[in-house]
Scaffold this active site. Structure first.
Site: not given
Ligand code: ADP
Length: 783
Positions: A726, A683
């Protein structure tokens, strides 16, 4: 049937009634005569031809029998000897001559005088095959009888074997066996020799059966007596020896106590016996020996396990819902799923089916939810951490031969909790390791499998323990490292991290009140302002959960209590300005958004073990020969992403106005300054690529943009996990613009409304779009 020829003969003869005695022909016997009429009869016989008729009384007790009391069939005997004994008793020795039947009574006084009829059969001399066979059977049976009765001298067998006449054989055997008078009479009354043999045969068979049963009973009783006696004797001896040695006399009592306890456990027979043997071994070993210790330890374990003990479940979904709410703020979805799970359990009335697995970062309340479930079901709670368990023996125990062996942690926990149906929390199932010492995961699988766990066998116990009533719940920080077969058995419920606001509520409504109470304070003596709580959340903790927050609340309370006592203050108010006084200097400084736009520094978003975090990636190109140097917390997957990013850049050198030979002339140094290793390496792909491009092109990156997404060699952006965490991390860091993969768009729903409002989300499909939003292309890239 053979032809029988009989001849009859009558004679007049005096009679003696016999008490409890039957005389057979060919039998020589002596008995005492005392009754007057009998003595008279004897005298009469002596005068005449010494023959006397001997017939048994039906009942021995009758003293003056009439003819009614005497059997009709008896034996004519010849008196061989008479002996006067002291008193008026005479001992006579008679020999049985032949059987006869009374046909008439001639007189009753002064003695019985009767007329009897004798019969003799020609078969006594001639015998058919059938009779021969019968004789043999009788002989064999008699032999068997002698053998088991062991009251008869076996020599008689020799005598008997020589007899050739069936009638005589029957009479001789009959006079030598111990049977009831009635049975003897029956034989006596059988005038026909073959019939007599048959009667005898039947009686012998019956007797053998009875003797066998008798023998069995005898040996059983004897064995018991022997065992008791032997044990008693040995114990006494042992006591004496122990006394001599000055050793523990209480051992015998202890053993008795153990046995008593064991009995109460009502274990299955084989296990019971096994344990009993172990207990008995204690007596044989020296109390000081190491083995005694081992056995004691073993017995102690067995006797203290809850083999039968269980609590009664209270299955009430409403109550469970109340308790979950009472103990936990928010977590609406989680609670709903748990209640569904419990409802299904309740309906199916069994503990079979998948095992709950609560997944989420530390401190989000996994353990405490499990505790609440236990409380709501009225089950006891026990917890076992699997973190770092790498040895199968930790689950299943060590064999007893192993020095210092103990049961595995499953059984230990069961003993500790004291019921066989607790709620058993297996913590950190994702941290289970495996190595050469065996595979704990497969042992665990057996524990969790409802098909197998009803007789879980611990190596130490060596006896199966039923785990099927246990309700297992597992927890994990991540699903990635849970062994696949285990994961397949579990129903996963995710608990994401908390937002600042949620944390505030938890602190305000749960953590602080709890700590205030535990420290003996009240809301009147300690007041903490909301802003002070927010500051505590932001500057004194950094976590997805609230574990440290709880610790800091405890800290606050402790310090406040101390001050109250020391300075005699009645009320303490804590606000942001005096927070430092209680908690010390702030521990965390949030890595906030960069202060200005910078070249080669890009803010990524990562999903780590402790939840979401921001992650600065710094890239510096240096003169060199195309090496990629990666430093900081970088996993292999991150390196892959870096390479993918660079490949993409190489395909775009013209567009990006980058020296096409950059990868040969320059070393690229990628560094990730702080934070734990992100668990989803790929990611960071677009972040890394952006940083490299910014560094090579010297175009700065906007300071208030953060991003996450995987990159392909061609620059496509792929979806990633942990979007909620996140985004929360970006929000915490004060970054409001977040670039996310297009395919993650639906994950936005999970984000709390108040956070969503403040953020700007840009969904991207390609690296070109990323660059468009991240790079500040201004006058810098004109040259
Ligand atoms: P985990 O097992 O996930 O690591 P814990 O269950 O140990 O977390 O939780 C840490 C502490 O935080 C516990 O005291 C728990 O009661 C508290 N806590 C966590 N989540 C909540 C919540 N939603 N509401 C109230 N308290 C919570």
């Amino acid at each position: 049937m053979e032809e029988k020829e009989t001849t009859t003969k009558t004679r007049t003869i005096p009679l003696i009634p016999l008490r409890g005695l039957t005389v057979f022909p060919y039998m020589v016997i002596h008995f005492d005569v005392g009754r007057e009429r009998s003595i008279n009869a004897l005298e009469e016989a002596m005068v005449y031809d010494q023959l006397i008729f001997l017939a048994s009384q039906k009942e021995a007790e009758v003293n003056a029998p009439t003819l009614e009391d005497i059997y009709e069939v008896g034996t004519i005997g010849k008196i061989k000897q008479m002996l006067k004994l002291p008193g008026d008793t005479i001992r006579v020795l008679v020999e049985g001559i032949s059987r006869a039947k009374i046909v008439e009574v001639l007189q009753e006084t002064p003695y019985f005088k009767v007329e009897v009829e004798e019969r003799s059969y020609s078969q006594e001399v001639e015998m058919g095959e059938e009779t021969e066979a019968l004789m043999r059977s009788v002989l064999d049976t008699f032999e068997e009888y002698v053998d088991i009765s062991n009251k008869i001298s076996p020599e008689i067998l020799l005598t008997v074997a020589e007899i050739e006449m069936p009638g005589r054989l029957a009479d001789t055997i009959a006079s030598n066996i111990f049977i009831k008078p009635l049975q003897k009479q029956e034989i006596l009354e059988a005038f026909d020799p073959v019939e007599r043999l048959e009667v005898l045969y039947k009686i012998l068979l019956e007797e053998i059966q009875i003797l066998e049963i008798e023998k069995k009973i005898n040996s059983r009783v004897k064995k018991q007596i022997n065992k008791v006696q032997k044990e008693y004797y040995l114990r006494e001896q042992l006591k004496a020896i122990q006394k001599e040695l000055g050793e523990d006399e209480g051992l015998v009592e202890e053993v008795a106590e153990y046995k008593e306890k064991l009995k109460k456990l009502k274990l299955p027979k084989d296990i019971h016996e096994k344990i009993e043997r172990e207990i008995d071994r204690l007596l044989r070993l020296s109390p000081a020996s190491a083995e005694t210790g081992v056995i004691r330890n073993y017995i102690d374990w067995i006797l203290n396990l809850p083999w039968k003990k269980e609590t009664k479940d209270s299955l009430d979904i409403k109550k469970s819902a109340d308790i979950l709410d009472e103990d936990h703020y928010g977590l609406k979805k989680v609670k709903e799923r748990i209640l569904e799970y419990l409802a299904i359990r309740q309906l199916s009335k069994s503990m079979k089916g998948p095992i709950l697995c609560l997944v989420g970062p530390p401190g989000v309340g996994k353990t405490s939810i499990a505790k609440s479930i236990a409380r709501s079901l009225n089950r006891k709670f026990v917890r076992m951490s699997l973190g770092g368990v790498r040895d199968e023996a930790e689950i299943r125990g060590h064999r007893r031969t192993y020095v210092g062996a103990i049961p595995g942690r499953i059984i230990s926990s069961i003993r500790q909790v004291g019921t066989k149906n607790p709620l058993f929390l297996l913590d950190e199932i994702d941290k289970l390791a495996s190595d050469f010492r065996g595979d704990p995961a497969s042992a665990l699988l057996e524990v969790l499998d409802p098909e197998q766990n009803h007789d879980f066998t611990d190596h130490f116990l060596e006896a199966p323990f039923n785990l099927s009533k246990v309700m297992f719940i597992t927890t994990a920080n991540t699903l990635d490292t849970i062994p696949r077969p285990l994961l397949d058995r579990m129903e996963v419920i995710r608990i994401a991290g908390y937002t600042e606001e949620e944390k505030l509520n938890i602190a305000k409504k749960y953590l602080l009140p709890k700590q205030i109470k535990e420290h003996g304070l009240t809301s009147e003596t300690l007041q903490v302002s909301e802003n002070a709580l927010i500051d505590t959340i932001n500057y004194y903790t950094r976590e997805s959960g609230v574990r440290n927050l709880e610790r800091q609340m405890a800290n606050l309370c402790r310090k406040a209590a101390k001050r109250m006592v020391e300075e005699e203050v009645k009320l303490i108010r804590i606000a942001p300005n005096n927070l430092k006084k209680y908690l010390g200097n702030p521990i965390y400084r949030y890595e906030m958004a960069n202060l200005k736009d910078e070249v080669g520094i890009v803010r990524g978003l990562a999903w780590t073990m402790v939840g979401g975090d921001t992650l600065s990636i710094e890239v510096t190109p240096m003169q060199g020969n195309g090496k990629q140097v990666l430093t900081g917390q970088l996993g292999d997957v991150m390196k892959e992403s870096a390479r993918a990013g660079i490949s993409y850049i190489r395909s775009k050198v013209e567009e990006l106005k980058i020296d096409p030979e950059f990868h040969n002339k320059k070393d690229i140094h990628i560094h990730i300054p702080e934070g734990a290793t992100p668990k989803d390496g790929p990611s960071a792909g677009i972040t890394m690529a952006t940083a490299v491009i910014s560094a090579l092109t010297e175009i700065p990156v906007y300071k208030d943009v953060a991003m996450t997404g995987e990159i392909t060699l061609r620059g496509r952006v792929l979806p990633v996990g942990g979007i909620k965490e996140k985004v929360l991390a970006a929000n915490r860091a004060g970054i409001n613009k977040v670039l996310l993969p297009m395919d993650n768009k639906r994950d936005i729903e999970e984000i709390p409304q108040n956070v969503k409002k403040k953020m700007e989300f840009v969904f991207v499909e390609h690296m070109d779009e990323v660059l468009e939003h991240a790079l500040k292309r201004g006058e810098n890239n004109e040259n």
